[in-house]
Write an enzyme that holds these catalytic residues in place. Sequence first.
Site, PDB file in Angstrom:
ATOM      1  N   GLU A 222       1.490   5.553   7.698  1.00  0.00           N
ATOM      2  CA  GLU A 222       2.895   5.822   7.357  1.00  0.00           C
ATOM      3  C   GLU A 222       3.459   6.936   8.242  1.00  0.00           C
ATOM      4  O   GLU A 222       4.648   6.928   8.576  1.00  0.00           O
ATOM      5  CB  GLU A 222       3.028   6.198   5.877  1.00  0.00           C
ATOM      6  CG  GLU A 222       2.451   5.168   4.910  1.00  0.00           C
ATOM      7  CD  GLU A 222       2.906   3.741   5.166  1.00  0.00           C
ATOM      8  OE1 GLU A 222       4.080   3.542   5.524  1.00  0.00           O
ATOM      9  OE2 GLU A 222       2.074   2.815   5.008  1.00  0.00           O
TER      10      GLU A 222
ATOM     11  N   GLY B 121       0.843  -1.192   0.000  1.00  0.00           N
ATOM     12  CA  GLY B 121       0.000   0.000   0.000  1.00  0.00           C
ATOM     13  C   GLY B 121       0.873   1.235   0.000  1.00  0.00           C
ATOM     14  O   GLY B 121       0.651   2.170  -0.760  1.00  0.00           O
TER      15      GLY B 121
ATOM     16  N   MET C 107       5.073   2.737   1.738  1.00  0.00           N
ATOM     17  CA  MET C 107       6.299   2.428   2.480  1.00  0.00           C
ATOM     18  C   MET C 107       6.752   3.672   3.215  1.00  0.00           C
ATOM     19  O   MET C 107       6.856   4.750   2.633  1.00  0.00           O
ATOM     20  CB  MET C 107       7.387   1.938   1.516  1.00  0.00           C
ATOM     21  CG  MET C 107       8.729   1.696   2.175  1.00  0.00           C
ATOM     22  SD  MET C 107       8.654   0.344   3.420  1.00  0.00           S
ATOM     23  CE  MET C 107      10.009   0.850   4.494  1.00  0.00           C
ATOM     24  N   GLU C 108       7.093   3.487   4.498  1.00  0.00           N
ATOM     25  CA  GLU C 108       7.271   4.601   5.430  1.00  0.00           C
ATOM     26  C   GLU C 108       8.648   5.250   5.384  1.00  0.00           C
ATOM     27  O   GLU C 108       9.139   5.689   6.418  1.00  0.00           O
ATOM     28  CB  GLU C 108       7.005   4.087   6.842  1.00  0.00           C
ATOM     29  CG  GLU C 108       8.002   3.025   7.364  1.00  0.00           C
ATOM     30  CD  GLU C 108       7.547   1.580   7.160  1.00  0.00           C
ATOM     31  OE1 GLU C 108       6.719   1.346   6.262  1.00  0.00           O
ATOM     32  OE2 GLU C 108       8.029   0.701   7.895  1.00  0.00           O
TER      33      GLU C 108
ATOM     34  N   HIS D   2       4.563   5.543  11.504  1.00  0.00           N
ATOM     35  CA  HIS D   2       5.869   4.885  11.355  1.00  0.00           C
ATOM     36  C   HIS D   2       7.038   5.862  11.454  1.00  0.00           C
ATOM     37  O   HIS D   2       8.162   5.431  11.719  1.00  0.00           O
ATOM     38  CB  HIS D   2       5.976   4.234   9.976  1.00  0.00           C
ATOM     39  CG  HIS D   2       5.403   2.864   9.869  1.00  0.00           C
ATOM     40  ND1 HIS D   2       5.659   1.865  10.774  1.00  0.00           N
ATOM     41  CD2 HIS D   2       4.610   2.314   8.923  1.00  0.00           C
ATOM     42  CE1 HIS D   2       5.036   0.754  10.380  1.00  0.00           C
ATOM     43  NE2 HIS D   2       4.390   0.997   9.266  1.00  0.00           N
TER      44      HIS D   2
HETATM   45 ZN   LIG Z   1       3.337  -0.145   7.900  1.00  0.00          ZN
END
Ligand SMILES: [Zn+2]
Length: 826
Positions: free
Chosen positions: A297, A262, A264-265, A300
Site C-alpha cells: 500500500e 486485503g 486499499m491504498e 501505491h
Molecule cells: Zn494494490
Amino acid sequence: MSAGADGRTSLTRAEAEVRAAAVSVHSVEVALDLTDESGPTFGSRSVIRFSSTTSETFVDFAGEELTAAVLNGRPLDLAAWSRARIPLTGLQADNVLEVEGRMGYSSDGEGLHRHVDPADGRTYLYAMSFLDAAPRWYACFDQPDLKTRCTFDVTAPVGWTVLGNGPAEVLEPGRWRIVSAHPLSTYFTTLVAGPYASVHGEHDGIPLGLHVRASLRAELEAQAPDMLAVTAASFDYYHRLFGIRYPFGEYHQAFVPDFNAGAMENPGCVTFRDSYVPRGRITHAEQGTRAGTIAHEMAHQWFGDLVTMRWWDDLWLNESFAEYLAQRCCTEATPYALWTEFGIARKDWGSVADQSPSTHPVAGNEAPDAAAALQNFDGISYAKGAAVLRQLATYVGDDVFLDGLRDHISSHAYGNATFADLVGSWTRAGAQDLPAWAQAWLRTSGMDTLDVEHADAGVRLVATPSEGSPVRPHTVQVGVVDEAGALTVLDPVTVGSEPSPVVPVAGPAVLVTPDATDVAWAKVRFGPDGWERVAAALPTLQDETASVAIWNAVRDAVRDADLDPRAALDLVATSLPQQRSEVVWDSVLAFARTQLAGVYAPVGERAGLAARVREVAWRLVDGAAPRSDRQLVSFRQAVRLETDPDRLAAWFDGTDLPPGLGLDPELVWSVVERWCALGTGTGLLDQALARDPSASGQVHAARARAARPDAEAKAAAWRLLVEPSPAGAYELYATGDGFWTAGQEELTTPYVARYFAEIGGTARFREGWALGQVATQAFPRTAATPEALQAADAALRTDLAAQVRRAVVDGTDKIRRAVASLARWP
Ligand SMILES: [Zn+2]
C-alpha cells in the site's frame, strides 16, 4: 425507492473519455452528516466547481434519495436522476454544482460501510470508494482521470476519531474538516470514523497512526511496534527508490471490519482488513505477509496515487508494481524475506488464474467499462504482473528499470499516465526492444512450459507455449541437485522459440531443474523421467528457493493430470518434513488436504488419503520445537484433518495439546469448526459463542453451523447463500466455505445442481465484490463429477452477472481438471 436508485449503469471507457475531454474539476467540497449513526441513511451534500467546454454531461450520485440538485443557481429536474446519474445541461465555461441527498449506509464493504461491533455495541464507519463506489457516499465525477482537491466536512458524534485523505482539523466538538493537500482520484477518497482505538508514531517528519476497533486495542498495541517499524523502513526505502518524498502529509493505517480486499491504498489513510491485527498468536511468516501488505500500500502512494492510471485498463500496472516493489522492499529493508512466500502462495494463485479459461493478458485489456475492469483484478494483475516485472528488471538491467521508474513518477506526479508513458520512460533510460518484449509478455495470456532435454555432457531447455500463444523469452538459471541434496546454480540462460544452448552439467546429477532461482513465469518440468528424479532429489534438497519451484510444478502437474495425485502425496510424505520454511509446510499441507485427499480423489478414497495427510501433519507437529511457529502451523492443519470428536473436545478444554502449545481464540474456533463438521451436536459451538461473541466469533460460528452434517443445518446455510439476508458479507463467505466439507457428499450432492440453478439469481439482491465472492465461496468445490460439469455448462449458457459468471467459470475449471485426473483411478 427513488428514481435514481434503480440500479446503476457502469461508466464506459468512451463516456469517460468524452467527459474527461470536456470537464476539468477544480474542487469538491463534501458535507456529511453522520450524527444519526443507527438510521438507514446519512446526509451528503457535494459542491463541485468545474469548467466545461461542452453544454451537457452528467454527475454520478448513487444515493437513496436526491433532495436537491442546483447548477449555477438553477434547480435541476430531480426526476431526471436515473441509474445513479444526474444529467447536467446548459453548462457554462465555469460551473458550480450543488447536490444534496440521503445515502444508504452499506453492509457489503463498499460505499460508506457501517459495522456495529457485537463485543461492545459501538458503531464503526469507513468508506471504500474503489472501484466505482464513491458515488455511494457523495456526488462526484467518478473516473480516475478527473482528479481534484477534496474537502470533507464531517459532523459526527463527539468523541469519535475521524480520518481521511488529509489531516482532520477539529472545527468544534463533533465537527471535523479534512482537506487533501493534492488532487485525488475519486476511487481512493476515504473516510474512517468511529470510536477507533489508536497508536501514534512518527518517522522522518511523517506523523503515523494505527487504528482499530476499541475491542481490539490490546492486540493493536501488541502488534504496533512491528507495524510501525515496517512502515518506517519502507518509507526510507521508497524515498531512496523513487527520489520523491511521500507527498500526502500524515500516514494513517486503519484496520477495519468486514473489509473485502486485503487493503486499499487511499492516500494518507490506508484501510486494511482487521484480521491483520489477529486475536491469536501470529507467526513470523504471518507478520511477513502483513509487512508485505503494508509495503504494497505504501508503494501505491507513489505508483497509483501520485501517478494514477488514466483508465482501468492499466489497473494491472498499479497492482503489479505494488506487489513487485513490496517483495523487494520487505526483503531488502525489513526482517521479512518475502520471495519464498511469493513463490509458494502468490505465484500459485496467479498460475491457477493464468491457466483458467478466464485468463487474460496482463495488460491491454479493453476494460470497456468499470465493471468489466473489476473482473480482471485477479492473480494475473498481482502475481503474474509482479513476476513479469521481475523478469523485465533482469532483461533491461536493474539500473535502467529503476531509472525509468523514477522518470515516470517525476514526469507525471499529481496527474495521470498510461503504460505507453512508462515504456517511454524506460526507453529514455536505455531499454531496448521494449515493445516486442511487452507484446510477448503483457499482451498474451497463458503459461509456457520449460522442460529439460538431456544432451551430450549437459542439458538444453526447451520452451513450449500454451495453446494459441507464441513462446516468450525466459531468462532463467538451471540448477543441478546431487545425491546429497546439494544444489549447484548455473549461469543464466535464455530460452525462447529456440532451445537454450547446451548447459554443461558436471558430476552425477540426480535432478536438473530449469528454474533454480524461481524467477520464471512458466510451468517447469524435469525431463522424460522427471518425476522419478524429483522423488529421488526432493527429500534431501536443501535449497528453499529451488524447492518452491518444484512444489509449484508438482501442483500444476496434478492439475494438468500429468502427475498422479497419489504420487504427489508420496512426495508430500517423503519430502515435506525436510523443508525448512513453514510457509511451504502450510501451502503444501493445505494442497494435500483439500486437493490430493479431496477433490482429486474418488469420494470413497478421500478418508483414507486424508489419514495419510494427517499422519504427515502429525510428523511435522511432533518434529517441531515446542512453541515454535512450525508447531503451530502444522497443528492448525492437523486440527482440520482430525476425525475423533472426543480428541477435539479435549483440545477445546485445553488438554492433550502438543507440548508448549497454548490455545488462542482463533485456534479454539478452528477446533470447534472441525468438531461441528464431524457430528450433529452444537455443544462446543454454543460454549464457544458464549465465550467469544465478537465479530470474529460470529464469522467462525457461521462456518461451523454450515459445516454440520445435518440436513436442517445445510438447508439453513443454503438459504443464507441464495436468499437475501441481513448477515454480514464475512458470515456469508464463511457459510459457503463451511458448507462444502469433504466427507459430507451424501448430504451436499443435491445442492450441486441447486448451486448452478440458483446462484445466478443472487445478482438480484447482491452487487459488487460480495456478489462474486459469495458465488466463489458457495461453489461446489468438492463435486468432481460429470453431472456437475453438465450443470455448470448449462448455467454458463444462461445470462449471468459478470461476477457470478467469473466465479462459475473458474470453479468449473477446477472441478473439470479434477474429473480429468480422476480418470487415472481404476
Ligand atoms: Zn494494490
